[in-house]
Design an enzyme around this catalytic site. Structure first.
Site, PDB file in Angstrom:
ATOM      1  N   HIS A  72      52.171  35.095  36.811  1.00 20.97           N
ATOM      2  CA  HIS A  72      51.745  36.424  37.263  1.00 20.97           C
ATOM      3  C   HIS A  72      50.304  36.648  36.845  1.00 20.97           C
ATOM      4  CE1 HIS A  72      52.512  40.592  38.576  1.00 20.97           C
ATOM      5  NE2 HIS A  72      51.670  40.929  37.601  1.00 20.97           N
ATOM      6  N   SER A  73      49.452  36.973  37.802  1.00 20.24           N
ATOM      7  CA  SER A  73      48.038  37.250  37.558  1.00 20.24           C
ATOM      8  C   SER A  73      47.374  36.038  36.879  1.00 20.24           C
ATOM      9  CB  SER A  73      47.899  38.526  36.724  1.00 20.24           C
ATOM     10  OG  SER A  73      46.584  39.018  36.751  1.00 20.24           O
ATOM     11  N   MET A  74      46.915  36.161  35.630  1.00 21.53           N
ATOM     12  CA  MET A  74      46.310  35.016  34.956  1.00 21.53           C
ATOM     13  C   MET A  74      47.264  33.838  34.926  1.00 21.53           C
ATOM     14  SD  MET A  74      44.979  34.596  30.979  1.00 21.53           S
ATOM     15  CE  MET A  74      46.634  34.270  30.336  1.00 21.53           C
ATOM     16  N   ALA A  76      49.355  32.915  37.159  1.00 24.38           N
ATOM     17  CA  ALA A  76      49.351  32.218  38.444  1.00 24.38           C
ATOM     18  C   ALA A  76      48.133  31.300  38.547  1.00 24.38           C
ATOM     19  CB  ALA A  76      49.367  33.211  39.590  1.00 24.38           C
ATOM     20  N   SER A 100      52.041  35.203  41.669  1.00 24.51           N
ATOM     21  CA  SER A 100      52.281  36.638  41.720  1.00 24.51           C
ATOM     22  C   SER A 100      51.037  37.410  41.299  1.00 24.51           C
ATOM     23  CB  SER A 100      53.465  36.970  40.798  1.00 24.51           C
ATOM     24  OG  SER A 100      53.729  38.340  40.757  1.00 24.51           O
TER      25      SER A 100
END
Length: 229
Positions: A72-74, A76, A100
């Site tokens: 998720h975010s970083m 990903a 994500s």
């Protein structure tokens, strides 16, 4: 099937506990990144690429059999760099990549301003505006003194990271975006279609940039369907 999960900037392995409970038939592995949790005494990395290399060395036994990655975010961006650096033999065991709330290579996130160079008070205020960090943590001076080095390192790594847009994966990819995410548009997230030769699907979920926890149930259903297939 083993699912290896990586958190957003400032996050730890603890954020995935709720997700793991919803995936009883999947071995959910949540490695702790340097600088937080049980690894608080280690320096956090300021480079996504270097952190990816570090995690590959630590997780190499997990890549010898079928696995999937979720970030998720970083997390990903870190997952993408890990796949990019894996050997061909290890990459052959990758069954799926879940990205994500992260812009695809060649796309950019919407940022108010750079967090690098801000003094502690301004940095903490920017964290408050970004959301994702509970106010009781931000208002705890002693705790923030411990967390600031890790938080600064994470956001430096994110701001400096430029995924190579010419890197094309062979893996199947699922991209997840929040319908009220002001930091990363759905268009930027769904741009991951261009980053793979494998199958691709996208899902727009309710929530802002930190839709992860509120949408654990929906995300677990998506993961179950993809990995079962």
């Amino acid at each position: 099937m083993r699912l290896i999960c990586f958190p957003y900037a400032g996050g730890s392995m603890a954020i995935f506990r709720g997700l793991a409970q919803l995936l009883p038939d999947i071995e959910v592995h949540t490695p702790e990144l340097p600088g937080r949790g049980s690894r608080m005494n280690e320096a956090a990395h300021v480079s996504i690429e270097e952190l990816a290399g570090r995690m590959i060395e630590e997780l190499r036994p997990h890549f010898a059999s079928p696995f999937a990655l979720f970030g998720h975010s970083m997390g990903a961006a870190l997952s993408f760099e890990i796949v990019s650096q894996l050997s061909l033999a290890e990459r052959a065991n990758l069954r799926h990549l879940f990205v994500s709330a992260c812009p695809a290579p060649g796309f950019a996130a919407n940022r108010r301003r750079s967090l690098q160079g801000l003094n502690d008070a301004d940095f903490i205020e920017e964290l408050r505006l970004l959301g994702g960090t509970p106010s009781e943590i931000l208002e705890n001076a002693e705790l923030m003194a411990l967390l600031l080095p890790m938080l600064r390192a994470d956001f430096t790594a994110v701001e400096n990271h430029r995924a190579k847009s010419d890197t094309v994966l062979d893996a199947s990819v699922t991209a997840l975006a929040g319908d009220r995410d002001e930091r990363v548009t759905a268009e930027a997230v769904f741009g991951w279609r261009q980053a793979t030769r494998g199958s691709f699907e996208s899902h727009l979920l309710r929530g802002d940039h930190f839709f992860l926890k509120p949408q654990f149930s929906a995300i677990a259903n998506i993961i179950n369907l993809r990995l079962a297939a």
